[in-house]
Design a protein around this motif. Structure first.
Motif, PDB file in Angstrom:
ATOM      1  N   GLN A 248      51.989   7.894  35.680  1.00 28.74           N
ATOM      2  CA  GLN A 248      51.100   7.792  34.529  1.00 28.74           C
ATOM      3  C   GLN A 248      50.804   6.329  34.219  1.00 28.74           C
ATOM      4  N   ALA A 249      49.538   6.041  33.956  1.00 24.71           N
ATOM      5  CA  ALA A 249      49.107   4.686  33.624  1.00 24.71           C
ATOM      6  C   ALA A 249      48.685   4.638  32.158  1.00 24.71           C
ATOM      7  N   ASP A 250      48.593   3.429  31.645  1.00 22.14           N
ATOM      8  CA  ASP A 250      48.212   3.238  30.248  1.00 22.14           C
ATOM      9  C   ASP A 250      46.693   3.344  30.144  1.00 22.14           C
ATOM     10  N   THR A 251      46.199   4.575  30.059  1.00 17.60           N
ATOM     11  CA  THR A 251      44.754   4.804  30.088  1.00 17.60           C
ATOM     12  C   THR A 251      44.173   5.243  28.757  1.00 17.60           C
ATOM     13  N   LYS A 252      45.012   5.682  27.808  1.00 13.15           N
ATOM     14  CA  LYS A 252      44.491   6.247  26.565  1.00 13.15           C
ATOM     15  C   LYS A 252      44.887   5.390  25.365  1.00 13.15           C
ATOM     16  N   PRO A 253      43.987   5.278  24.376  1.00 11.08           N
ATOM     17  CA  PRO A 253      44.343   4.599  23.122  1.00 11.08           C
ATOM     18  C   PRO A 253      45.214   5.501  22.272  1.00 11.08           C
ATOM     19  N   PRO A 254      45.825   4.973  21.201  1.00 12.18           N
ATOM     20  CA  PRO A 254      46.663   5.814  20.337  1.00 12.18           C
ATOM     21  C   PRO A 254      45.865   6.947  19.691  1.00 12.18           C
ATOM     22  N   TRP A 255      46.594   7.998  19.332  1.00 13.94           N
ATOM     23  CA  TRP A 255      46.037   9.120  18.559  1.00 13.94           C
ATOM     24  C   TRP A 255      46.738   9.177  17.216  1.00 13.94           C
ATOM     25  N   PHE A 256      45.957   9.275  16.125  1.00 11.11           N
ATOM     26  CA  PHE A 256      46.527   9.570  14.815  1.00 11.11           C
ATOM     27  C   PHE A 256      46.757  11.074  14.722  1.00 11.11           C
ATOM     28  N   LEU A 257      47.893  11.459  14.156  1.00 11.32           N
ATOM     29  CA  LEU A 257      48.235  12.875  14.023  1.00 11.32           C
ATOM     30  C   LEU A 257      48.176  13.303  12.567  1.00 11.32           C
ATOM     31  N   PRO A 258      47.813  14.579  12.295  1.00 17.37           N
ATOM     32  CA  PRO A 258      47.426  15.569  13.312  1.00 17.37           C
ATOM     33  C   PRO A 258      46.008  15.310  13.823  1.00 17.37           C
ATOM     34  N   CYS A 259      45.730  15.836  15.002  1.00 19.86           N
ATOM     35  CA  CYS A 259      44.396  15.679  15.566  1.00 19.86           C
ATOM     36  C   CYS A 259      43.997  16.963  16.282  1.00 19.86           C
ATOM     37  N   THR A 260      42.725  17.064  16.603  1.00 18.83           N
ATOM     38  CA  THR A 260      42.177  18.271  17.224  1.00 18.83           C
ATOM     39  C   THR A 260      41.559  17.914  18.567  1.00 18.83           C
ATOM     40  N   PHE A 261      41.945  18.645  19.602  1.00 22.33           N
ATOM     41  CA  PHE A 261      41.376  18.409  20.928  1.00 22.33           C
ATOM     42  C   PHE A 261      39.933  18.899  20.967  1.00 22.33           C
ATOM     43  N   ILE A 262      39.059  18.104  21.592  1.00 20.60           N
ATOM     44  CA  ILE A 262      37.648  18.472  21.643  1.00 20.60           C
ATOM     45  C   ILE A 262      37.173  18.753  23.060  1.00 20.60           C
ATOM     46  N   ASN A 263      38.084  18.724  24.042  1.00 21.05           N
ATOM     47  CA  ASN A 263      37.690  19.059  25.408  1.00 21.05           C
ATOM     48  C   ASN A 263      38.783  19.906  26.048  1.00 21.05           C
ATOM     49  N   THR A 264      38.438  20.530  27.145  1.00 24.71           N
ATOM     50  CA  THR A 264      39.332  21.522  27.748  1.00 24.71           C
ATOM     51  C   THR A 264      40.552  20.906  28.402  1.00 24.71           C
ATOM     52  N   ASP A 265      40.471  19.653  28.833  1.00 22.85           N
ATOM     53  CA  ASP A 265      41.625  19.054  29.505  1.00 22.85           C
ATOM     54  C   ASP A 265      42.530  18.277  28.546  1.00 22.85           C
ATOM     55  N   ASN A 266      42.259  18.393  27.230  1.00 29.55           N
ATOM     56  CA  ASN A 266      43.122  17.780  26.209  1.00 29.55           C
ATOM     57  C   ASN A 266      43.275  16.272  26.366  1.00 29.55           C
ATOM     58  N   SER A 267      42.205  15.611  26.798  1.00 27.24           N
ATOM     59  CA  SER A 267      42.279  14.166  26.981  1.00 27.24           C
ATOM     60  C   SER A 267      41.723  13.391  25.785  1.00 27.24           C
ATOM     61  N   ILE A 268      41.010  14.087  24.879  1.00 29.19           N
ATOM     62  CA  ILE A 268      40.454  13.447  23.692  1.00 29.19           C
ATOM     63  C   ILE A 268      40.873  14.260  22.470  1.00 29.19           C
ATOM     64  N   CYS A 269      41.472  13.560  21.496  1.00 34.19           N
ATOM     65  CA  CYS A 269      41.959  14.239  20.289  1.00 34.19           C
ATOM     66  C   CYS A 269      41.448  13.483  19.063  1.00 34.19           C
ATOM     67  N   ILE A 270      40.677  14.183  18.221  1.00 35.79           N
ATOM     68  CA  ILE A 270      40.053  13.566  17.063  1.00 35.79           C
ATOM     69  C   ILE A 270      40.874  13.881  15.812  1.00 35.79           C
ATOM     70  N   SER A 271      41.209  12.829  15.056  1.00 36.99           N
ATOM     71  CA  SER A 271      42.008  13.006  13.844  1.00 36.99           C
ATOM     72  C   SER A 271      41.109  13.128  12.621  1.00 36.99           C
ATOM     73  N   SER A 272      41.624  13.754  11.577  1.00 35.13           N
ATOM     74  CA  SER A 272      40.912  13.863  10.307  1.00 35.13           C
ATOM     75  C   SER A 272      41.315  12.688   9.408  1.00 35.13           C
ATOM     76  N   PRO A 273      40.472  12.335   8.426  1.00 37.02           N
ATOM     77  CA  PRO A 273      40.849  11.261   7.500  1.00 37.02           C
ATOM     78  C   PRO A 273      42.065  11.660   6.666  1.00 37.02           C
ATOM     79  N   TYR A 274      42.827  10.649   6.249  1.00 36.52           N
ATOM     80  CA  TYR A 274      43.929  10.871   5.317  1.00 36.52           C
ATOM     81  C   TYR A 274      43.404  10.694   3.894  1.00 36.52           C
ATOM     82  N   THR A 275      44.020  11.401   2.954  1.00 31.93           N
ATOM     83  CA  THR A 275      43.653  11.248   1.547  1.00 31.93           C
ATOM     84  C   THR A 275      44.918  11.146   0.697  1.00 31.93           C
TER      85      THR A 275
END
Length: 290
Positions: A121-148
């Motif tokens: 594994q190489a360092d290919t992905k930026p950090p993800w804020f959790l919780p987040c939702t995957f937007i593609n089938t291979d789970n390589s992109i995860c979009i987080s919701s704003p905090y309040t």
């Protein structure tokens, strides 16, 4: 009498590899067309001095098409398609060496070499804020919701702020690397009211809020080993008046009257006054004029 004897070579030797089992470790971010195993490590020899023909096959399902050889007479293995550690982490290749071309009707001798390839594994992905939702089938992109969150006007909190859907937290999605992440506020922090703990992501107050304006902070999570690997999330902090009193009903008991046969959503009337709808009201001493 002179007798000339000519020895005719018979194809009675098989090609031979220097190594019949090789293991290679390949970084995930290896560029397409890069050499994976050099020709000199894979070339076979033949005691009959025949031209050797090569063929490469993949025996692990789902990993076809990633590796190939340079040519039928050149066994150098190169990367043919971009690797993805999330798709597969290893594969096994079989390299065939034949002393006749494929389809030849002549007697053919064959040798094989097994090449085991492990993907690192190489360092290919930026950090993800959790919780987040995957937007593609291979789970390589995860979009987080704003905090309040919210703070009370004119009140200084010394504890980390409580946020929804949870505390500020980011991970390195390159799981096996799990690089350290630090946090910082990069926007929206008017008058430097808030601070974020670089290590934990906890959001705290530096000073009291004196107005009801909301703050829309931009918090960044950055990998310590590579500042180009980062993510930014919005944190909305609302300033509200502190609630000192709980709401309460104006009357401890309410009595109403209904009539048989009324349609759904019909009014319930006050007991003893069938012309006045029954009204249940509550008040809050924090808002005496409302």
């Amino acid at each position: 009498l002179e007798v000339l004897v000519i020895i005719l070579d018979v194809n009675d030797n098989s090609p031979e590899f220097k190594q019949t089992n090789l293991t290679e470790f390949v970084p995930e971010d290896t560029k397409v067309n890069s050499t994976i195993v050099a020709r000199e490590d894979l070339s076979a020899t033949d005691a009959d001095l025949d031209t050797i023909f090569y063929e490469l096959t993949t025996i692990v399902s789902g990993t076809d098409g990633y590796f190939a050889i340079k040519g039928v007479n050149n066994p150098e293995i190169y990367l043919q398609k971009t690797l993805d550690y999330e798709k597969f982490k290893w594969t096994t290749l079989i390299l065939y060496a034949r002393d006749r071309s494929v389809g030849s009707t002549d007697t053919t001798n064959t040798a094989t070499a097994t090449i085991n390839i492990f993907i690192e594994q190489a360092d290919t992905k930026p950090p993800w804020f959790l919780p987040c939702t995957f937007i593609n089938t291979d789970n390589s992109i995860c979009i987080s919701s704003p905090y309040t969150g919210r703070v009370n006007i004119s009140e200084m909190s010394t504890e980390p702020l409580i946020l929804e859907p949870g505390p500020i937290y980011a991970i390195d999605p390159d799981y096996t690397l799990n690089e350290k992440i630090v946090y910082s506020i990069v926007g929206g922090n008017t008058d430097n009211v808030f601070s974020v703990d670089a290590d934990t992501g906890n959001l705290t107050m530096n000073k009291v809020v004196t107005s009801s304006e909301s703050y829309l902070l931009q918090v960044m999570a950055t990998q310590v080993n590579n500042i180009q690997k980062y993510a930014v999330v919005s944190v909305e902090i609302k300033a509200i008046n502190k609630s000192d009193y709980p709401p309460y009903f104006e009357s401890p008991i309410y009595n109403g009257t209904v009539f048989v046969g009324l349609a759904p959503r019909s009014f319930v009337f006050q007991a003893g006054d069938p012309s006045s709808p029954l009204m249940i009201t509550a008040v809050d001493d924090d808002f005496p004029n409302v």
